[in-house]
Design an enzyme around this catalytic site. Structure first.
Site, mmCIF file in Angstrom:
data_model
loop_
_atom_site.group_PDB
_atom_site.id
_atom_site.type_symbol
_atom_site.label_atom_id
_atom_site.label_comp_id
_atom_site.label_asym_id
_atom_site.label_seq_id
_atom_site.Cartn_x
_atom_site.Cartn_y
_atom_site.Cartn_z
ATOM 1 C CG HIS D 44 44.935 26.913 -4.935
ATOM 2 N ND1 HIS D 44 45.552 26.305 -5.990
ATOM 3 C CD2 HIS D 44 45.762 26.721 -3.871
ATOM 4 C CE1 HIS D 44 46.691 25.752 -5.587
ATOM 5 N NE2 HIS D 44 46.847 25.990 -4.308
ATOM 6 C CD GLU D 151 51.329 25.682 1.105
ATOM 7 O OE1 GLU D 151 50.194 25.190 1.135
ATOM 8 O OE2 GLU D 151 51.590 26.715 0.442
ATOM 9 C CG ASP D 177 49.550 22.300 -0.909
ATOM 10 O OD1 ASP D 177 49.357 21.385 -1.735
ATOM 11 O OD2 ASP D 177 49.381 23.495 -1.193
HETATM 12 MG MG LIG Z 1 48.684 25.255 -0.247
#
Ligand SMILES: [Mg+2]
Ligand SMILES: [Mg+2]
Ligand SMILES: [Mg+2]
Ligand SMILES: [Mg+2]
Ligand SMILES: [Mg+2]
Ligand SMILES: [Mg+2]
Lengths: 261, 261, 261, 261, 261, 261
Positions: D44, D151, D177
């Site tokens: 990310h 997650e 998540d």
């Molecule tokens: Mg994640």
């Protein structure tokens, strides 16, 4: 004259150079020496996509300077239709696909290299490659070489099947991974030397029987020659990064030894 | 232990390497061999500012790996307060300033290297360098070497004046430009060999008399040693780009010669 | 065949293209169309040093594809020995130096383009250019064109002196800056049209009398032709950025107009 | 001293920092503060391959400056042999593999981290990592940590099986998540707080029972400490991008409030 | 609404942020908080030309998101017509020119910011800036702020002359360089505190008397407010790099302190 | 006003532009013309991740300038959760996923686009996208369009099943690949024209029946309009690279023809 892929398929003897530095002016320099091919190591080298795209232009410029053809190749990071497609769109005349274990995987590599007109799944958009190949997909199918690496235990076990996959243009041996696969601890592990040469002979024979090219990775020109003399049809010398590193070490050693205190 | 600049000023004998490739992982490799310094060629090499900034980090990492100190230097593109400032902020332990013709120009180079506390005009903002030097400008003034190149006819004529400029830490000879300045057509022009060695002797003597370091550019370790044995206090071996180019050429030649037809 | 600089000096008629996009694959594409030269706009375009270095390789590759010679040029950002040197080391066959006001400035531009063997101050290190020019500085002096821009009021006033500077190979008109210098508010300001054409005629005559090339910047192929027909010896069409911008605007307009609601 | 991976396996308590900015000089700064590890967020964050390669060098340089060891890690974008291999070749001492749902997926992650000598499928070519690890694959197998993220709902359901996969060195919780997987609408959704802490307890217990490390992502140092006090063996503070963003917002707010009108 | 330059000239109070990280997504984030301006530090920050060009786009995007105007500025590396021109072409609404010592230097800075229609020497080619300013040079002359830094002993001595230079829109104090110029050893050197505040008062008065903006660099929002309350018309908070570095250090400290052993 | 994805789902007619050049200032220019969307070609264009990340910022800046909304999209290189996630985190308002052959593949594409709250597997970390969408995953699920390409023989055969996949927002035709799939040798192969138009009609009907958007790639604005008039709901004009290439060719041709010899 024959294209690079045609020469490869004709099992002409070829000497190539392996490049790991993301500097197009380096690829231009190397190509101008007259190598039959220069291969980007996009698996273990320092290349990203722009390094390959711009470096491929360097190869064309260097080859033009040498007045020779020089096939730009890419050893891709993985056997993926997207990754192989980007290498070919960037102008690669061939891809070397690592870690092929089965005929199924070989088939996928071939499919990634050919348009539907050649039975494959390549997607159209040769934004750089098209400048030289023209728009005909039948032409591009022929001008691109699909080479698979035999460097795992499983790949060695399946080599005859793998090489029989329609569309495979050559086998390529990664000696280090192959040696490790055979249980060796280093590339020159004496306890595995015989197994290693046996594996090479088996792969060489498989390629010869199938009528496709047989290539191998080496660390120096004399070893490349030795392998070609032994029957391999193409051999790579590796690499710009290794060679400059070695040179830097040696010049320091030489200088220190020659100092008068 | 002494810093790089202190060793230079003490006229310790040092061997360096010249880098022209914009690849931090290359500088890390080179520095780990134990060179006393590694110098970015920001005048003729392929570096831009980010190449120097990131490559300087590579030198620190490589030096740490070698357990040695290795002075990162920059041969800057021009004698400018902005350009020299950026090299120093990026962490250079010294700059080599090209094409110095007069004492006035040498004075400007010195001013660019020192903060007002050292009589200079350097502007404060050592965003990378400060991590190691700390914030005291007096410390930074001392830890940075200012080296000027003697490589023009005018610079040679003024060398005694130039070297007398307060704050100059060393002279550095660019043999190719110097040879061209003397009317030579190549670095080894036999008709100018005597003039060239005479010029070297003059520069060497000027540095020695002034008590500052005397350096020279060379193409190989044995030549570097020869120059150090002759009285030079530091010598650079040049370069990663040249060495890989030569290696690529030689491996191909070797391979072709060894091929059995 | 003649080199680009020789053709320029011979006042051959040449058509070039202006590139502002930092994408080597764009320069390769443009060069393959057969332009006599392609010029990087390093003053107002989006180029940095790596864009010029790598894009210059693109020009060589594109020219080889076209089977034509194509002179890579750089309109440098300023009249500086360092900046001009880097453009030439990167392989430029000529530089276009902006905002030249006096013969003194023109002299400095010439000095930056020639080695001492040609009376100049260029420093040796043609890390890319040398691949094609070879190591002889006398050859490089001849193969590089030094072109200065006449685009200020002062430059126009001094144009005859400027063009008489030994080593100047051509004049180049920046119409927009020239128009602004003449007091125009836009490139097509009707109130200044006569002054503008008068200025062009004066510059054209100065170049012709001095026996050097006369070039001009234009926005389209038909205008380039008009200027060449008028006596200019080279003209640039500008630019990739402008043309794609215009195309993007026009396709949207066309599409919207053709929509049936 | 123990390597990072050994400390992790020994369940030593470690505090790390999460980096999302593609600036090697940022990673150098962070590492010098003495964090036990710094992890590139390649899923990310704003990193590409060169950001990881060069930033990893920054970590080495910063750690050397701090006189501490600092494990460079990569949270890879996907569970792929190519992507994990590139992170390790670039010098990662560990990888954090996201979105692991099953023991099968965990097994693939482990295989990507080990050479055949360790039962895996990693391909040889540690062009940067090898500088520190040396060439022995057995050593490299041990020095690299393989951490998988729990997650997802499925991953949570299978956590005991996943952690039992031979070669797994740690579990890592992605709280956001995981919270979303549990039906939460934000990280602090009060309606799911209990479920969330229950999930954490289950994962913590699974790691403890298996004798592997248990890690978690947090947004601040005090939360990291809280989690370590609770039994987690490593915790990351996140991130340079978030922290600078928050600082920029707060300084503006502070300034505006303090303005006297 | 007034443009940034017009607000500056009107001596409106403005708070800005200083950015040193070459990441456009960082500039976008900062601008969206509503700062009156964001300034790229191209002298001591990690920016190159592409970082400024692309980051300036980030500012526009962030400002649009905030629904505010945010003036992108560049503190250029040197007082050069080429460097200032590139910043303005990239879309800067103002430049901050460092190390101004004399009215002559201030005059050169102004000339670099204005087209001939405004009495200056700026060259036409606003490839990015023109998208918003339109093609009229008279408009662009007005929309661009020319700010000079007073941070040297000589600059302080000449501040009244400098500020009287026609076209100067503001003065900007670099406290660190100014403190060093005054003989301070650090920014907070108590022995120079009085001299420092005296210098500030003199500069502030000079700006006020001349009717131009008075700005100062600060390290935090509360200090910025203090300076604005004191009469400065604009103040910068510095910087993303410093703030993330501090945050990384503090989170580690906090975490370690909170660990229960 | 409706978001881009909402307009797409509402089958509003939209005209987009296709971008293949890795230059954020190009995307800013294009977006300011008022296109409904601009799509990065990350499969065949010259983009890498940073080009998409930074170029997406360019789109926001350009759209703000135009006072219009402009949806940034990405035609991703492959149908992968990691690759689609990175495009969305970078701010894409939609992805176009190539080479979809089956409903299963379409389902995977949808899952990559939605968080668990929307039944998908997207991982949380919208480091750029979150600036505009806010943190609510339910909002992000709605604001992102998932479009799949029908361009293979198998995809055409399964088009009704593919379009029935819940979460699919649109179909997009890649005419060249589709033509090749149908056995055509070029995009305008007359022998396949009927088959091609038949395939288009089938896809168009499938989209209409399913109530989702129907899009197609075209090379020019008039063709885009023709397709929209025919019932397609969105059409792309392609591309910056093609258009500049064509312009460069045409200006040279025009100039040469207009030359008076
Ligand atoms: Mg994640
Ligand atoms: Mg291998
Ligand atoms: Mg020299
Ligand atoms: Mg001009
Ligand atoms: Mg300052
Ligand atoms: Mg397609």
């Amino acid at each position: 004259p024959l294209s690079f892929a045609e020469r490869l398929r004709a099992r002409e003897r070829m000497i190539g150079y392996w490049t790991q530095l993301p500097v197009p002016a380096v690829q231009e320099r190397i190509a101008r020496h007259g190598y039959d091919y220069v291969c980007f190591d996009a698996q273990h080298g320092f290349h990203d996509y722009h390094a390959v795209l711009n470096g491929m232009i360097g190869i064309e410029a260097g080859a033009a300077l040498a007045g020779s053809a020089c096939g730009g190749m890419v050893r891709v990071a993985e056997n993926s239709i997207a990754v192989i497609g980007q290498a070919l769109d960037a102008g690669a005349r061939g891809v070397i696909v690592p870690l092929i274990n089965t005929a199924e995987e070989a088939k996928a590599a071939v499919a990634a290299c050919r348009y539907p007109s050649g039975g494959g799944m390549r997607s159209y958009g040769p934004m750089r490659a098209g400048l030289r190949s023209g728009p005909e997909t039948a032409v591009m199918n022929v001008e691109v070489a699909c080479i698979v690496m035999i460097e795992t235990r499983q790949g060695l076990a399946n080599v005859e099947e793998i090489v029989a996959t329609p569309g495979i243009d050559g086998l390529y041996i990664g000696p280090m991974d192959l040696m490790l696969a055979l249980g060796g601890s280093t590339i020159n592990d004496p306890s595995k030397a015989e197994d290693f040469e046996g594996a090479l002979a088996r792969i060489l024979a498989a390629a010869k029987n199938a009528g496709v090219a047989a290539g191998i990775h080496t660390m120096a020109g004399d070893i490349a020659a030795k392998r070609l003399n032994q029957g391999f049809t193409f051999a790579s010398v590796s690499s710009d990064l290794n060679h400059l590193d070695k040179a830097a070490a040696e010049h320091l050693k030489t200088a220190r030894l020659a100092l008068v205190s």
